[in-house]
Structures are given as C-alpha cells and as structure tokens.
Design a protein around this motif. Structure first.
Motif, short mmCIF file in Angstrom:
data_model
loop_
_atom_site.label_atom_id
_atom_site.label_comp_id
_atom_site.label_asym_id
_atom_site.label_seq_id
_atom_site.Cartn_x
_atom_site.Cartn_y
_atom_site.Cartn_z
N VAL A 135 0.81 -1.21 0.01
CA VAL A 135 0.02 -0.11 0.07
C VAL A 135 0.99 1.12 0.10
N GLN A 140 -2.78 5.40 1.16
CA GLN A 140 -3.27 5.48 2.97
C GLN A 140 -3.95 6.55 2.92
N TYR A 218 -9.49 1.49 9.38
CA TYR A 218 -8.42 1.53 8.38
C TYR A 218 -8.20 -0.13 8.11
N ASN A 222 -8.65 -2.34 4.66
CA ASN A 222 -7.89 -3.13 3.94
C ASN A 222 -7.95 -4.36 3.71
N ARG A 225 -10.67 -5.07 1.22
CA ARG A 225 -10.02 -5.01 -0.12
C ARG A 225 -9.36 -5.99 -0.56
N ARG A 234 -2.73 -7.33 1.30
CA ARG A 234 -2.08 -5.99 1.18
C ARG A 234 -1.17 -5.43 2.34
N ASP A 236 1.07 -2.99 4.74
CA ASP A 236 1.53 -1.45 4.91
C ASP A 236 3.12 -1.37 4.87
#
Ligand SMILES: Nc1ncnc2c1ncn2[C@@H]1O[C@H](COP(=O)(O)OP(=O)(O)OP(=O)(O)O)[C@@H](O)[C@H]1O
Ligand SMILES: [Mg+2]
Length: 462
Positions: A135, A140, A218, A222, A225, A234, A236
């Motif tokens: 990501v 973000q 958040y 995520n 998705r 995914r 970060d």
C-alpha cells in the motif's frame, strides 16, 4: 547495432560509464576506508559496523566493499544493499552497476520495505497465491481521507476527538499526515488498535484513543479490499519488513522444497535510518548465514518521524540477542572528504550539541591532509598568514604569552596560528574539532585532554 550484407548482429549498449569526477567517481581510498573494504572482502567477520561523519565516504565504502566482495567471489545475487530511501537506492544502484559493469538477477540495492516486499512476493508465488500489494503512502492518505470525511458527515461511530482537534482540522492534509505517522508507528511496533487505545489511556493522550478507533476502521477496510480470492494480501510499508522477517523464519514449514530468499552479504548504508523492524530482519538474515556490513552516523538521522532509530547504530556492536544487537566489529572512518574547513567546523559544532546515542568516535574525523592548513587557520579565527617554519619561535608568530625563543616541536610544523593557543598545542596544527583551544574551562589545565573528541593532551606548561 552493426549490419553487414550477410549478417545482422545485435550489440548490447554499454552500461552507464563510471563518472570520472564527482560522486560515484572511483577514488583512492584512505587507510580507514581501505581497512573496511579489505575486511569485507576477506569475509572473516560475521558483522562489521562502520561509523563515519558526514562526507567521510560511508557510501563510497559501501560501494567499494560490494565491488570488492563480488570481485572476491560472491555473485551479485548473493549481495543485498539496503539504502535509506528510494532515491538513495536508485543512485547507489546506478553507481554499483557502473562499477561492476554487469547485471544481476535481482535488484542489488533496495530500500528495506522493497526488499521485504520482494520476499513476500516470492512466498506468494511459491504458494500459488495472488501477488500481494504494497500500500503506497498516497493510497493510505486517500483511505484515511475517505474515512475522516465520512465521520465529518456524521457517519459511523463518534471517534471522540478531543476538543482541541476541531472537525475543521480533520480534512487537512497535515492532520492526515500526522495521523498516518502515528498509525504506522503503532503498526511497526505490532500494536493492535486496542493496544494503542490502552496506551492513550495510560499516558493521558485522548487523541491516541480516537486514532485507535480510526485505525480499527482502516484495518477493516484494508482487509475487505483483499478479501476476494483473486486479490493478494495488502501490506502497509510499516509492517512489510516484519512480515518478511516472519515469512523467512517460517519459510521451510510454509513452502517446503522451495529455496528461501538468501543473501551471503547484506550491506546497510545509513544504518541510522533503520527501523526496529529492519533490525529484526537483519537478525533473521544474519542467523541464516548472511554477513553484515552496517554503515552509519547516529548524529545525522533524519527519518525518526518515520520510525528510524539511530540508537540501533551503537547497539549493533553489542553481542547479544536484544533489539538491534548484532555483535559487529566497529571500525571508524577518520577523514571527511566532502566538506571544506568551514562546513566541517559547522558540522562539528552542531554534532557536539546532539545528544550522543552511544557512538561518538566518528566525531573526531578530520579533513584529509591536503586541506588542513586552511582548516587550521580558519578554525582558529586568526588571519591567514604564512606558516612559520619548524624552527620559528612560537612567540614571534603566534603567541602573546609563550616565551621568546620557544620552537615548534614537530617538523615540519604548520604552527597553530591562534593567539589563544599560546604555543601549548602539542599537535602540529590546530584541530577544527578542538574546542579546548577556545574553552576557558580547560584551557589552563596543564595535562587536561583537549576534549572527548580530541584525544591529544595539552603539553605541560613550561
Ligand atoms: N578517499 C577519498 N578520496 C577522495 N574523495 C573521496 C574519498 N572518499 C570519499 N570521497 C568523496 O567524498 C564525497 C563524499 O563521499 P560519500 O558520499 O561516500 O560520503 P558519505 O559519508 O556517504 O556522505 P553523506 O554524509 O552525504 O552520506 C564524494 O564526493 C566522494 O567521492
Ligand atoms: Mg552516504
């Protein structure tokens, strides 16, 4: 490409030429730099830590060590260089390719998150899973912006921001940046939203409690998705390095029979910008047989807002299993090549105000011999004048108080031209780093050390 009547021959374009001048140009290494390169090429040390002041050639040492290690027999694929930013990685990658004049099967210079993501992608491919996604910061920001906008319109639960954070602030880019930093630092430390909320209560930071609620949303978005089967996990940037360390540790159980990504030499430029997660990844790589070369200066860390931990530099030399402890042999670069005397002086004055985080030996770096004369005269703030010869009486040229007839001891001696030195400086020239030369508190002590940065004792008074 060349052609003839009968044949057509494709000729690969030459790799970028090594620049003849400026950064990246080959240099004659000084003794302290050569010592590092020789040690890395010899391959006897499991870990080497190199401390170097700004401009002392840390990146040069990284470049030359990689070249020397490959010339000594390592394949380029066996070497991983971690740089502190994408820009630094791209720059160093070009310099390494230009020096090696050959290509490598995998990117030799990367940032830690990029190298970690490559590990996770290799794991997903070995497991037959869809490729994961890293990501981006922009993504973000977009996601947080959407969530905050929803709350501003009264959607979802009340996040309960404290009164000093009005609703108008939620839409500001600067606020989202701060928020993103907070959430990513929490993620990096493995904190769940509940942990962050508990810390907010414990430390009386109500904004952390509100941020923890938003963090939960958040993470949910995520996860959503990535929930369709054709989409990979995914990650970060703040968690990707730890995820990779975990993936490497569990590799043989998770994907038996598939060789795990492995390096024989891992080099970190600007180790002061490494995060705790990078240190954990380095530990896993070292346990897997990689030799480490860590190069840094804890005084110049600039990415602490992104989780960099300059204290890791000093910890790297500790033998143990604690955070950042890698049992590295410490070497110090002792000359600064980029700066002239004035800048070096500024750096010295600034760094002596920076709290030491365990490593200070690099602060003693001096200018190479060719520029010391200028440095001496400028740092002493005395007008430039012709240096006295080795037999010139001290009092005649430089001192108000020394007795006439005294001579400089070293020969040839570019004498200190400071009126304050009074001929007591045993060093053949004035050090820019020698604060004692101008300090009232130590100036008159007969055997006092100049300062911790300058280990030269004053000559006894006569
Ligand atoms: N032994 C040397 N002889 C001459 N020039 C050198 C030598 N070592 C380094 N340099 C030059 O000094 C400059 C600084 O080198 P380098 O970028 O490697 O230092 P650094 O410590 O990584 O700097 P920074 O603090 O910016 O990270 C470069 O232009 C480099 O070519
Ligand atoms: Mg550098």
């Amino acid at each position: 490409m060349t052609t003839s009547a009968a044949t057509l021959r494709l000729v690969r374009p030459a790799l970028a030429d090594v620049p003849l001048r400026g950064p990246g140009a080959p240099v004659a290494l000084d003794a302290s730099q050569a010592a590092v390169v020789d040690r890395v090429a010899a391959g006897a040390d499991p870990a080497v830590l190199v401390l170097g002041a700004p401009g002392s050639g840390r990146t040069t040492v990284v470049l030359e060590s990689v070249v020397a290690a490959i010339e000594a027999g390592l394949a380029p694929e066996d070497v991983l260089v971690l740089a502190a930013s994408r820009r630094a990685a791209a720059d160093l990658r070009d310099r390494v390719s230009a020096r090696l004049r050959r290509t490598s099967g995998r990117a030799l210079v990367q940032t830690a998150p990029a190298a970690a993501f490559a590990v996770l992608r290799a794991r997903a491919s070995a497991l037959g899973e869809p490729a994961p996604t890293l990501v981006s910061g922009a993504e973000q920001d977009l996601l947080l912006g959407e969530l905050l906008a929803g709350h501003a319109e009264g959607d979802g639960v009340d996040l309960g921001w404290p009164a000093h954070i009005p609703a108008d602030a939620w839409t500001l880019r600067a606020f989202r940046d701060e928020l993103r930093d907070l959430l990513m630092r929490a993620a990096e430390r493995g904190l769940t939203p509940a942990d962050l909320a508990d810390l907010g209560v414990a430390h009386d930071r109500p904004a952390w409690v509100s941020a923890a609620r938003l963090y939960e949303e958040y993470l949910d978005v995520n996860e959503l998705r990535a929930s369709t089967p054709d989409v990979g996990a995914r990650f970060d940037p703040a968690v990707v390095v730890d995820e990779a360390a975990r993936a490497l540790l569990a590799w043989d159980d998770d994907v038996p029979g598939v060789p795990r990504p492995r390096w024989r030499l891992v080099v970190v430029d600007d180790h002061q910008e490494s995060t705790a997660a990078t240190a954990r990844l380095l530990r896993v790589l070292a346990d897997d047989g990689a030799r480490l070369l860590l190069v840094g200066d804890p005084d110049v860390a600039v990415q602490t807002f992104r989780g960099a931990s300059p204290a890791l530099v000093a910890r790297a030399s500790v033998l143990g299993r604690g955070p950042g402890e890698l049992g590295a042999t410490t070497l110090v670069l002792d000359a600064t090549w980029r700066h002239g005397p004035v800048l070096r002086d500024v750096v010295t004055r600034i760094t002596e105000r920076v709290g030491a985080s365990g490593a200070v030996a690099h602060r003693r770096a001096t200018l190479p011999a060719r520029s010391t004369g200028t440095r001496a005269s400028r740092s002493c703030r005395a007008p430039r004048r012709r240096r006295p010869s080795s037999r010139t009486p001290c009092a005649a040229r430089t001192s108000r108080t020394a007795s006439p007839g005294r001579t400089w001891r070293s020969s040839p001696a570019p004498a200190c031209t400071s009126p304050r030195c009074a001929g007591r400086c045993r060093r053949p020239r004035c050090l820019s780093a020698c604060s004692a030369a101008t300090s009232r508190s130590v100036r008159n002590r007969p055997y006092a050390l100049c300062s911790t940065r300058c280990a030269w004792p004053w000559a006894p008074r006569r």
